[in-house]
Design a protein around this motif. Structure first.
Motif, PDB file in Angstrom:
ATOM      1  N   PHE A   9       0.869  -1.264  -0.178  1.00 40.19           N
ATOM      2  CA  PHE A   9      -0.033   0.039   0.037  1.00 40.19           C
ATOM      3  C   PHE A   9       0.943   1.250  -0.024  1.00 40.19           C
ATOM      4  O   PHE A   9       1.988   1.152   0.693  1.00 40.19           O
ATOM      5  N   HIS A  10       0.672   2.308  -0.856  1.00 40.66           N
ATOM      6  CA  HIS A  10       1.143   3.576  -0.985  1.00 40.66           C
ATOM      7  C   HIS A  10       0.079   4.442  -0.857  1.00 40.66           C
ATOM      8  O   HIS A  10      -0.971   4.350  -1.589  1.00 40.66           O
ATOM      9  N   LEU A  11       0.347   5.809  -0.067  1.00 44.74           N
ATOM     10  CA  LEU A  11      -0.779   6.754  -0.099  1.00 44.74           C
ATOM     11  C   LEU A  11      -0.556   7.711  -1.166  1.00 44.74           C
ATOM     12  O   LEU A  11       0.432   8.259  -1.476  1.00 44.74           O
ATOM     13  N   VAL A  12      -1.783   7.689  -1.907  1.00 35.39           N
ATOM     14  CA  VAL A  12      -1.735   8.723  -3.047  1.00 35.39           C
ATOM     15  C   VAL A  12      -2.482   9.847  -2.558  1.00 35.39           C
ATOM     16  O   VAL A  12      -3.660   9.773  -2.255  1.00 35.39           O
ATOM     17  N   GLY A  13      -2.016  11.204  -2.534  1.00 35.32           N
ATOM     18  CA  GLY A  13      -2.795  12.128  -2.210  1.00 35.32           C
ATOM     19  C   GLY A  13      -2.990  13.320  -3.409  1.00 35.32           C
ATOM     20  O   GLY A  13      -2.013  13.189  -4.299  1.00 35.32           O
ATOM     21  N   VAL A  14      -4.141  13.891  -3.289  1.00 40.46           N
ATOM     22  CA  VAL A  14      -4.552  14.968  -4.721  1.00 40.46           C
ATOM     23  C   VAL A  14      -4.874  16.077  -3.807  1.00 40.46           C
ATOM     24  O   VAL A  14      -5.613  16.201  -3.071  1.00 40.46           O
ATOM     25  N   GLN A  15      -4.400  17.336  -4.482  1.00 39.18           N
ATOM     26  CA  GLN A  15      -5.003  18.698  -4.221  1.00 39.18           C
ATOM     27  C   GLN A  15      -5.508  19.077  -5.494  1.00 39.18           C
ATOM     28  O   GLN A  15      -4.401  19.618  -6.401  1.00 39.18           O
ATOM     29  N   ARG A  16      -6.713  19.490  -5.635  1.00 38.11           N
ATOM     30  CA  ARG A  16      -7.093  19.933  -6.976  1.00 38.11           C
ATOM     31  C   ARG A  16      -7.554  21.342  -6.488  1.00 38.11           C
ATOM     32  O   ARG A  16      -8.351  21.662  -5.723  1.00 38.11           O
ATOM     33  N   LEU A  17      -7.088  22.410  -7.374  1.00 33.92           N
ATOM     34  CA  LEU A  17      -7.298  24.042  -7.168  1.00 33.92           C
ATOM     35  C   LEU A  17      -7.813  24.494  -8.459  1.00 33.92           C
ATOM     36  O   LEU A  17      -6.927  24.857  -9.331  1.00 33.92           O
ATOM     37  N   PHE A  18      -8.896  24.316  -8.763  1.00 34.72           N
ATOM     38  CA  PHE A  18      -9.422  24.865 -10.043  1.00 34.72           C
ATOM     39  C   PHE A  18      -8.840  24.167 -11.174  1.00 34.72           C
ATOM     40  O   PHE A  18      -9.233  22.741 -11.340  1.00 34.72           O
ATOM     41  N   LEU A  55      -9.489  24.551  -0.571  1.00 28.72           N
ATOM     42  CA  LEU A  55      -8.638  25.585  -1.455  1.00 28.72           C
ATOM     43  C   LEU A  55      -7.690  26.066  -0.803  1.00 28.72           C
ATOM     44  O   LEU A  55      -7.952  26.655   0.437  1.00 28.72           O
ATOM     45  N   GLN A  56      -6.404  26.516  -1.271  1.00 27.49           N
ATOM     46  CA  GLN A  56      -5.536  27.158  -0.359  1.00 27.49           C
ATOM     47  C   GLN A  56      -4.560  27.895  -1.354  1.00 27.49           C
ATOM     48  O   GLN A  56      -4.128  27.260  -2.469  1.00 27.49           O
ATOM     49  N   LEU A  57      -4.522  29.268  -1.281  1.00 24.92           N
ATOM     50  CA  LEU A  57      -3.894  30.245  -2.297  1.00 24.92           C
ATOM     51  C   LEU A  57      -2.615  30.675  -1.525  1.00 24.92           C
ATOM     52  O   LEU A  57      -2.858  31.260  -0.391  1.00 24.92           O
ATOM     53  N   GLU A  72       2.861  30.791  -5.530  1.00 28.06           N
ATOM     54  CA  GLU A  72       2.355  30.972  -6.933  1.00 28.06           C
ATOM     55  C   GLU A  72       0.737  30.966  -6.834  1.00 28.06           C
ATOM     56  O   GLU A  72       0.428  31.432  -8.005  1.00 28.06           O
ATOM     57  N   SER A  73       0.164  29.996  -6.464  1.00 32.00           N
ATOM     58  CA  SER A  73      -1.382  30.029  -6.402  1.00 32.00           C
ATOM     59  C   SER A  73      -2.076  31.195  -5.981  1.00 32.00           C
ATOM     60  O   SER A  73      -3.189  31.147  -6.225  1.00 32.00           O
ATOM     61  N   LEU A  74      -1.346  32.073  -5.429  1.00 33.99           N
ATOM     62  CA  LEU A  74      -2.119  33.499  -5.223  1.00 33.99           C
ATOM     63  C   LEU A  74      -2.569  34.091  -6.528  1.00 33.99           C
ATOM     64  O   LEU A  74      -3.510  35.036  -6.336  1.00 33.99           O
ATOM     65  N   ALA A  75      -2.042  33.768  -7.690  1.00 35.07           N
ATOM     66  CA  ALA A  75      -2.477  34.235  -8.757  1.00 35.07           C
ATOM     67  C   ALA A  75      -3.819  33.732  -9.229  1.00 35.07           C
ATOM     68  O   ALA A  75      -4.490  34.426 -10.006  1.00 35.07           O
TER      69      ALA A  75
END
Length: 674
Positions: free
Chosen positions: A456-465, A509-511, A514-517
């Protein structure tokens, strides 16, 4: 600026609550000194000190625990102190110190490692790291994958004429059982409050203790909590150091908060709890909120020498700008750790009602959803369609002569457009592919060195728009752009018998940086202002920001910075109906104020000093109340928020980061406001 007193009670917002010390399903009161929290396949494990072995307990929610006896016992050894566990490629590594059974000298504690293929054990001894006193390990993986171990010894400052005592060091690891051999001092004794014993060895020197390191990184800052004083005494406390996270963990430059020679405890005794210390940090089931796990004794109970009385406790840990904040040690009922919007333990015989099976044969049970290898493709997607979220799932696959491919679908718009991320055993790579009308386009790819796909391996995802970041075992491995718009999340495998476990997803969501754009998607500005990696600054006059939609049923955190100690000013309204009716947070050189304005009348609810120019304001907006947490204070304000918006005015100040997380707990009943 003044460091505030941070002991306080939190407002209740959720019907799910708990109370310290934590309880066990069998109703037995148990002790858990030096607790280490660890999560695997959606479950939490707690390992703790015991004379006869390493205690282990398990929980699904961090609140209610089930005791599972000893994870490790070793004939001929006792006093198993301060364990920690690290999972790597299918193997659980347990690090702990112990002494020979016939020794009465605590300085005979030797730091060792044992391994198991089950988090509950039993663990088998592998190696001892040193032939000297060494305790309190924590193994962490850096952002580049490099392993490091924090631990404590006496020989760095033990011979000093002043500030002699136990210190914290860090060393790189060649692998999970081998240190590189280049230790570096991290936090040393510097405070009289850290004295373990006065004139301990009869030579006139006071002995200090700085031990129990726990590492936490948040954006561009690193924190290291530690425990000081004597664990057997009432004044045992948790403090912390800080560093700018601009280098390898091994090379970070640390200083205590607020300074090496000024005392301020993150957790210390109060009139209900004493001996508070030796913590670890875990993330709540919602994948977002950090919680601090520690031990403490009931202050109204007589301290009995030789009898273990330290019990397991948790409290929320808030990251307030560049500082840490908690209400610990708490004793009153308070909100339990937040749950995710979607969660599936895969314990039932069929996939949960939130899942839609589109392709393949799926079964469920024993905490895993399983695909069959007899189909070209297996695909199950979740019914919830959202645009920004954080999710995680553990994945393992059966390997045959043709290889194995299994993964996730972070963006599923329909059968003719989706994005899939696959772990590919044959290529030894993780890949992301955008499929439109049966045509696939590679978006990103990264190697998988020494990767065992059957574990088992942990797969994480952060989707931001339109931006997606994929993590593998806690490390960012892929970042790419994907189609925008609300979409489902899916699990997939290609001609592979794969297992999926511990799925969770939270709208988030987290800005920052760079994502502050993407800030113009959240706020509209009253005049032109440029966003940089440091944030959105208001210079040369006031800047007003108005939210483009409401933040109902949402927890938001705004990170601010006063750019001038005399001219900087911030006015932030988490619930604005009009100028005469709003909840207002005002900040300037005099401190932070929370003000309720109703019909033009101003009622000041909180007035607190700021510890530093960088700080955070955390707000929760519900239908009939708003909670504010800032400057080491928490307050809940009854008010109807329908039709409200968020807005702020900045002057010689900066918005450094923005974060929004869904509030998924039902609000408590409140008295109607007059």
């Amino acid at each position: 600026m003044t460091v505030p007193d941070r002991q306080y009670e939190l407002p209740r917002l959720d019907t799910r609550s708990y109370r310290n010390p934590l309880s066990y399903v069998d109703g037995i009161r148990r002790t858990n000194p030096d607790p280490f929290g660890f999560k695997h396949r959606g479950r939490y494990y707690c390992y703790s000190t015991d004379e006869h072995g390493v205690n282990v307990s398990r929980s699904d929610d961090l609140v209610t625990w089930e005791h599972h006896g000893y994870a490790l016992q070793m004939p001929g050894r006792r006093n198993f102190w301060a364990p920690c566990v690290f999972y790597d490629n299918g193997t659980f590594h347990l690090y702990v110190s112990s002494v020979p059974e016939d020794s009465e000298d605590p300085h005979d504690e030797r730091l060792m490692v044992a391994v198991s293929d089950d988090p509950l054990g039993p663990y088998q001894y592998v190696a001892t790291f040193f032939d000297k006193f060494a305790i309190d390990p924590q193994v962490v993986r850096d952002v580049d994958g490099q392993l490091h171990m924090f631990y404590s010894t006496n020989d760095v400052t033990g011979l000093n004429s002043a500030d002699a005592g136990t210190s914290i060091l860090v060393d790189r690891m060649l692998d999970a059982v081998t240190l590189a051999g280049y230790p570096r001092p991290v936090l040393l004794p510097t405070l009289p409050e850290e004295v373990y014993a006065v004139d301990r060895f009869g030579d006139g020197r006071d002995w200090h203790t700085v031990e129990g390191a726990t590492y936490l990184r948040h954006r561009d800052r690193a924190f290291l909590t530690y425990s000081g004083n004597a664990y057997v005494r009432e004044n045992y406390f948790v403090g912390y150091g800080r560093a700018t996270a601009d280098a390898s963990i091994h090379d970070l430059v640390w200083s205590k908060y607020p300074s090496d020679h000024d005392y301020h405890a993150l957790i210390s005794r109060n009139d209900r709890v004493e001996g508070t210390g030796h913590n670890s940090i875990v993330i709540a089931p919602n994948l977002i909120d950090p919680w601090i796990m520690y031990h403490g004794r009931e202050a109204d109970e007589e301290l009995i020498p030789g009898v273990e009385q330290r019990s397991l406790r948790i409290d929320p840990l808030f990251i307030d700008g560049d500082t840490l904040d908690t209400n610990a040690p708490s004793s009153e009922p308070q909100d339990a750790p937040a749950l995710p919007d979607l969660r599936d333990a895969f314990d039932d015989a069929r996939l949960g009602e939130d899942w839609v099976v589109l392709e393949g044969t799926w079964t469920s049970g024993d905490r895993a959803a399983t695909t069959s290898a007899d189909r070209a493709r297996s695909l199950a997607v979740n019914a919830l369609r959202i645009e920004s979220y954080r999710a995680e799932v553990d994945i393992a696959a059966t390997l045959d002569h043709a290889g194995a491919r299994a993964g996730i679908v972070p963006v599923y718009l329909g059968p003719n457009e989706f994005v899939e991320v696959l772990l590919d055993s044959g290529l030894a790579r993780i890949t992301a592919r955008h499929v439109t009308g049966n045509v696939g386009v590679m978006l990103a790819s990264a190697p998988l060195p020494r990767f065992d796909v059957t574990k088992f391996h942990l797969v994480g995802v952060q989707r931001l728009f339109d931006r997606v970041t994929v993590q593998l075992d806690g490390i960012d491995v892929l970042t790419f752009c994907a189609p925008e718009g609300p979409a489902s999340f899916g699990l997939t495998a290609h001609q592979t018998a794969a297992r999926f476990s511990g799925f969770s997803l939270t709208r988030h969501l987290q800005l920052w940086g760079e994502s502050l754009a993407l800030l113009p998607r959240i706020y509209a500005a009253s005049r032109q202002a440029d966003v940089t990696l440091d944030g959105l600054a208001a210079l040369g006059g006031e800047l007003e920001l108005v939210a483009l939609d409401d933040r109902a049923e949402t927890v938001t955190t705004h990170d601010f910075e006063l750019m001038s100690s005399t001219r900087g000013r911030i006015r932030f309204s988490p619930a604005w109906l009009d100028d005469q009716n709003q909840l207002l947070v005002e900040v300037d050189a005099s401190g932070l104020r929370v003000i309720r304005i109703r019909g033009g009348r101003r009622d000041e609810l909180v007035h607190a000093p700021l510890a530093e120019r960088r700080f955070s304001v955390r707000t929760t907006v519900l239908a009939d109340q708003v909670a504010v947490h800032a400057a080491g204070r928490g307050v809940v304000v009854p008010m109807r928020t329908a039709g409200s918006s968020q807005r702020m005015t900045l002057l010689t100040s900066r918005l450094r980061a923005y974060e929004a997380t869904s509030f998924n707990g039902p609000p408590q009943e409140n008295e109607e406001e007059g």
